[in-house]
Write a protein that holds these residues in place. Structure first.
Motif, PDB file in Angstrom:
ATOM      1  N   UNK A 480       0.833  -1.202   0.000  1.00  0.00           N
ATOM      2  CA  UNK A 480       0.000   0.000   0.000  1.00  0.00           C
ATOM      3  C   UNK A 480       0.870   1.256   0.000  1.00  0.00           C
ATOM      4  N   UNK A 481       2.015   1.206   0.701  1.00  0.00           N
ATOM      5  CA  UNK A 481       2.952   2.332   0.688  1.00  0.00           C
ATOM      6  C   UNK A 481       3.493   2.556  -0.722  1.00  0.00           C
ATOM      7  N   UNK A 482       3.797   1.444  -1.415  1.00  0.00           N
ATOM      8  CA  UNK A 482       4.296   1.560  -2.790  1.00  0.00           C
ATOM      9  C   UNK A 482       3.233   2.174  -3.702  1.00  0.00           C
ATOM     10  N   UNK A 483       1.980   1.839  -3.475  1.00  0.00           N
ATOM     11  CA  UNK A 483       0.901   2.443  -4.264  1.00  0.00           C
ATOM     12  C   UNK A 483       0.767   3.932  -3.952  1.00  0.00           C
ATOM     13  N   UNK A 484       0.972   4.307  -2.692  1.00  0.00           N
ATOM     14  CA  UNK A 484       0.922   5.725  -2.328  1.00  0.00           C
ATOM     15  C   UNK A 484       2.009   6.505  -3.049  1.00  0.00           C
ATOM     16  N   UNK A 485       3.165   5.899  -3.213  1.00  0.00           N
ATOM     17  CA  UNK A 485       4.238   6.563  -3.967  1.00  0.00           C
ATOM     18  C   UNK A 485       3.790   6.865  -5.393  1.00  0.00           C
ATOM     19  N   UNK A 486       3.055   5.942  -5.970  1.00  0.00           N
ATOM     20  CA  UNK A 486       2.576   6.120  -7.340  1.00  0.00           C
ATOM     21  C   UNK A 486       1.510   7.203  -7.396  1.00  0.00           C
ATOM     22  N   UNK A 487       0.637   7.230  -6.396  1.00  0.00           N
ATOM     23  CA  UNK A 487      -0.485   8.166  -6.397  1.00  0.00           C
ATOM     24  C   UNK A 487      -0.049   9.616  -6.212  1.00  0.00           C
ATOM     25  N   UNK A 488       1.150   9.842  -5.680  1.00  0.00           N
ATOM     26  CA  UNK A 488       1.652  11.210  -5.518  1.00  0.00           C
ATOM     27  C   UNK A 488       1.775  11.889  -6.872  1.00  0.00           C
ATOM     28  N   UNK A 489       2.353  11.178  -7.835  1.00  0.00           N
ATOM     29  CA  UNK A 489       2.459  11.684  -9.207  1.00  0.00           C
ATOM     30  C   UNK A 489       1.963  10.574 -10.128  1.00  0.00           C
ATOM     31  N   UNK A 490       0.721  10.631 -10.485  1.00  0.00           N
ATOM     32  CA  UNK A 490       0.104   9.537 -11.219  1.00  0.00           C
ATOM     33  C   UNK A 490       0.735   9.359 -12.594  1.00  0.00           C
ATOM     34  N   UNK A 491       1.290   8.166 -12.864  1.00  0.00           N
ATOM     35  CA  UNK A 491       1.838   7.903 -14.200  1.00  0.00           C
ATOM     36  C   UNK A 491       0.728   7.516 -15.166  1.00  0.00           C
ATOM     37  N   UNK A 492       1.095   7.351 -16.406  1.00  0.00           N
ATOM     38  CA  UNK A 492       0.123   6.909 -17.407  1.00  0.00           C
ATOM     39  C   UNK A 492       0.025   5.377 -17.456  1.00  0.00           C
ATOM     40  N   UNK A 493       1.102   4.707 -17.007  1.00  0.00           N
ATOM     41  CA  UNK A 493       1.120   3.241 -16.997  1.00  0.00           C
ATOM     42  C   UNK A 493       1.602   2.787 -15.626  1.00  0.00           C
ATOM     43  N   UNK A 494       0.884   1.861 -15.014  1.00  0.00           N
ATOM     44  CA  UNK A 494       1.281   1.293 -13.728  1.00  0.00           C
ATOM     45  C   UNK A 494       1.436  -0.211 -13.882  1.00  0.00           C
ATOM     46  N   UNK A 495       2.590  -0.718 -13.449  1.00  0.00           N
ATOM     47  CA  UNK A 495       2.878  -2.153 -13.497  1.00  0.00           C
ATOM     48  C   UNK A 495       2.941  -2.683 -12.071  1.00  0.00           C
ATOM     49  N   UNK A 496       2.194  -3.742 -11.793  1.00  0.00           N
ATOM     50  CA  UNK A 496       2.246  -4.410 -10.495  1.00  0.00           C
ATOM     51  C   UNK A 496       2.857  -5.788 -10.710  1.00  0.00           C
ATOM     52  N   UNK A 497       4.057  -5.978 -10.195  1.00  0.00           N
ATOM     53  CA  UNK A 497       4.786  -7.235 -10.377  1.00  0.00           C
ATOM     54  C   UNK A 497       4.568  -8.125  -9.152  1.00  0.00           C
ATOM     55  N   UNK A 498       3.625  -9.051  -9.252  1.00  0.00           N
ATOM     56  CA  UNK A 498       3.288  -9.966  -8.148  1.00  0.00           C
ATOM     57  C   UNK A 498       2.996  -9.183  -6.868  1.00  0.00           C
ATOM     58  N   UNK A 499       2.332  -8.053  -6.993  1.00  0.00           N
ATOM     59  CA  UNK A 499       2.123  -7.155  -5.855  1.00  0.00           C
ATOM     60  C   UNK A 499       1.224  -7.761  -4.782  1.00  0.00           C
ATOM     61  N   UNK A 500       0.410  -8.765  -5.121  1.00  0.00           N
ATOM     62  CA  UNK A 500      -0.502  -9.351  -4.144  1.00  0.00           C
ATOM     63  C   UNK A 500      -0.094 -10.762  -3.737  1.00  0.00           C
ATOM     64  N   UNK A 501       1.135 -11.158  -4.077  1.00  0.00           N
ATOM     65  CA  UNK A 501       1.550 -12.541  -3.832  1.00  0.00           C
ATOM     66  C   UNK A 501       1.721 -12.846  -2.350  1.00  0.00           C
ATOM     67  N   UNK A 502       2.184 -11.872  -1.568  1.00  0.00           N
ATOM     68  CA  UNK A 502       2.532 -12.140  -0.171  1.00  0.00           C
ATOM     69  C   UNK A 502       1.622 -11.421   0.829  1.00  0.00           C
ATOM     70  N   UNK A 503       0.415 -11.070   0.410  1.00  0.00           N
ATOM     71  CA  UNK A 503      -0.457 -10.320   1.308  1.00  0.00           C
ATOM     72  C   UNK A 503      -1.728 -11.113   1.592  1.00  0.00           C
ATOM     73  N   UNK A 504      -2.381 -10.751   2.692  1.00  0.00           N
ATOM     74  CA  UNK A 504      -3.605 -11.448   3.077  1.00  0.00           C
ATOM     75  C   UNK A 504      -4.785 -10.982   2.218  1.00  0.00           C
ATOM     76  N   UNK A 505      -5.903 -11.691   2.358  1.00  0.00           N
ATOM     77  CA  UNK A 505      -7.063 -11.389   1.518  1.00  0.00           C
ATOM     78  C   UNK A 505      -7.633 -10.010   1.816  1.00  0.00           C
ATOM     79  N   UNK A 506      -7.559  -9.570   3.096  1.00  0.00           N
ATOM     80  CA  UNK A 506      -8.060  -8.247   3.438  1.00  0.00           C
ATOM     81  C   UNK A 506      -7.282  -7.151   2.751  1.00  0.00           C
TER      82      UNK A 506
END
Length: 585
Positions: A480-506
């Motif tokens: 979520x912190x990494x997503x906040x970094x992106x939201x500060x200056x929104x790019x035109x393309x966002x890549x998530x590399x296995x961003x949900x692999x190690x997190x819980x369902x919540x």
């Protein structure tokens, strides 16, 4: 580069500050003149007054005052020289360290594919310290020795050309010894330096992988490996010490002793009528003052060898070609992505990506799935411009990726990795990453990334230290912190590399809500292991050994009952087994 080229390049840094170097050398010259003036004054006292039984008070008090004056002046001048030269030398080392660090940051990622991190850190830290020893100690000693020798030999020639010729025999012999020492010690110092880098690399990687080492019960194996490396370095260091013990003081002391005996023999043969007692005293004193700098210079050659080797390794880092970008500074207007028959290999031998075609429109949702090693992350790195393709072409925003400038590319496309890096700094700096961003924008980004409640619970707010500071983040909070970094200056393309692999369902639900918001403004590319994350994707590419073997949306791919269907069924079965285990528990 050979040793001569490396040494010349290192000297150029010193010659860059000509003013400071000129002032330092002037002070050193004056200090050397003061050094040789003391024995000269004593010679006058011995030969002109004591030998002739003359003791005029005014002249003797003048000699005494002169002797004290030149002694004090010598100390002050040497101090001034040392301070100025050391300041210049430390400044040079700082300049080299900054240039090496800057060069490392600007190198393409391919430069780090096969370089251990520990060895790289060792080069930047230990090798620059070796350069500091060279500038502060070796070059300072060399200038001091050369200046003192020149002044003393000039004074000795004025006093007695015959005795000077005897003393001068020592100089070429010392130069020959220095050459022989340098020739023999160079490969040994290189071996010792390389072994030190390997030891540091092993230590760094062992500490980073401590949990793995202990989990696999490999402590003893790593200890034995470390002991073997330190034993090799001990042998190299002992070879160095044996060479130093033979070449340095014993040989120089022997040669200076021979010269001293020759001076005494000349005095005995010719008597005081030709060579005065004061003159003999002055020459013996000068001989001692010449011998010590020569011995010191010989001892400093060890540091010079280390510095040349360190300089070679640092220049290798500085001279590696930087990451190349285009000249098109125009910011990306859309998030369109197009791959046309892209091939790629890391080592020019094994093709990791083979003939991949991708076409994503602005605001699209592209998913990449496949087993480990299928090429998903490699495609993401190619989109980020980290590597150049071997064949085919990539276009972002309708423009070739190679034409985009660094700023245009980095502002237009961003990536959230599987394990985002958290710096040992405040929450503010971890979100802004050095960018000029207001606290209001940071708080808004944290709120959108569903970290608003977490931030409000922190006593120090945005000033709370993270990483090795006061607060440790969970895997989900890092994402979520990494997503906040992106939201500060929104790019035109966002890549998530296995961003949900190690997190819980919540936390995954939070990420999904954030992605739903982001898709309104940007194109999203998701590399996923959990297929539930990409059920809403417009286009899913199934990769196998670098090739796209299936293409479509979630429903169409399930209907094909191919690889995607198999992966989905396995995950569903796994989820059902977990539910049964929980119920049984």
């Amino acid at each position: 580069m050979n040793k001569k080229e490396i040494l010349i390049r290192l000297l150029k840094y010193m010659l860059a500050d000509k003013r400071t170097l000129a002032v330092s050398c002037s002070l050193l010259l004056l200090a050397s003149l003061a050094d040789v003036s003391g024995p000269w004054l004593i010679r006058i006292f011995l030969d002109d007054y004591l030998a002739n039984d003359l003791f005029p008070p005014q002249a003797l008090w003048g000699l005494a005052a002169g002797y004290i004056g030149v002694t004090v002046a010598s100390g002050l001048l040497h101090y001034g020289y040392g301070i100025r030269f050391s300041r210049m030398a430390v400044g040079i080392v700082q300049t080299i360290r900054k240039r090496v660090y800057s060069s490392v940051l600007k190198q393409p990622l391919s430069a780090f594919d096969f370089v251990p991190i520990g060895k790289l850190v060792s080069r930047i830290t230990n090798d620059t310290e070796s350069l500091k020893d060279m500038y502060v100690t070796v070059f300072a000693t060399f200038l001091k020795t050369i200046t003192l020798l020149t002044v003393m030999l000039g004074v000795m020639l004025m006093l007695s050309p015959m005795l000077t010729a005897v003393v001068f025999l020592l100089v070429p012999v010392v130069i020959g010894v220095m050459y022989a020492y340098q020739k023999r010690s160079s490969p040994v110092y290189r071996e010792s330096r390389d072994l030190l880098s390997d030891i540091n690399a092993v230590m760094s990687e062992s500490i980073q992988g401590m949990s793995l080492i202990q989990l696999m019960a490999q402590e003893e194996n790593f200890c034995r490996r470390f002991e073997a490396m330190t034993a090799k370095r001990l042998k190299a260091e002992m070879r160095i010490q044996r060479m130093n013990g033979f070449f340095l003081r014993p040989l120089i002391d022997l040669m200076s002793g021979v010269v001293l005996m020759a001076l005494v023999a000349l005095f005995g043969l010719n008597g005081t009528e030709v060579i005065g007692v004061g003159l003999l005293y002055a020459f013996i004193n000068y001989l001692g003052r010449v011998t010590e700098p020569l011995v010191e210079l010989m001892m400093r050659l060890a540091l010079l060898q280390q510095a040349i080797i360190a300089g070679e390794r640092l220049f290798e880092l500085m001279d590696i070609k930087s990451q190349q970008y285009g000249d098109d500074e125009q910011p990306m207007q859309t998030g369109t992505i197009r791959f046309n028959q892209v091939n790629f290999s890391y080592d020019d031998k094994v093709q990791v990506i083979k003939g991949v075609d991708i076409d994503v429109k602005q605001g699209g949702f592209l998913a990449l799935v496949g087993h480990t090693g299928s090429g998903k992350s490699t495609l993401a790195s190619l989109m980020m411009g980290f590597y150049d393709v071997n064949a085919g072409s990539i276009e972002l925003d309708g423009r070739p990726i190679g034409s985009l400038s660094h700023s245009s590319l980095r502002q237009g496309i961003a990536m959230v990795q599987q394990d985002p890096h958290v710096m040992s700094d405040t929450l503010r700096e971890n979100v802004s990453l050095g960018r000029e961003v207001s606290d209001a924008s940071i708080l808004k980004a944290l709120e959108q990334a569903e970290l608003g409640d977490f931030t409000r619970e922190l006593a120090k707010g945005l000033d709370t230290p993270l990483g090795d500071g006061e607060i440790g983040l969970s895997a989900g909070q890092k994402q979520l912190l990494a997503l906040a970094r992106v939201l500060v200056e929104k790019p035109k393309i966002l890549i998530l590399d296995e961003a949900t692999a190690n997190i819980d369902s919540g936390t995954e639900d939070k990420v999904q809500r954030v992605l739903a918001t982001l898709r309104q403004d940007m194109t999203v590319v998701v590399i996923a292991h959990r297929l539930s994350t990409i059920a809403e994707a417009d286009q899913i590419l199934v990769l196998h050994r670098g090739e796209v073997v299936e293409r479509g949306n979630h429903s169409s791919l399930l209907g094909q009952k191919g690889r995607y269907w198999q992966m989905y069924e396995l995950q569903q079965a796994s989820a059902q087994l977990k539910e049964l285990e929980q119920l049984a528990g």
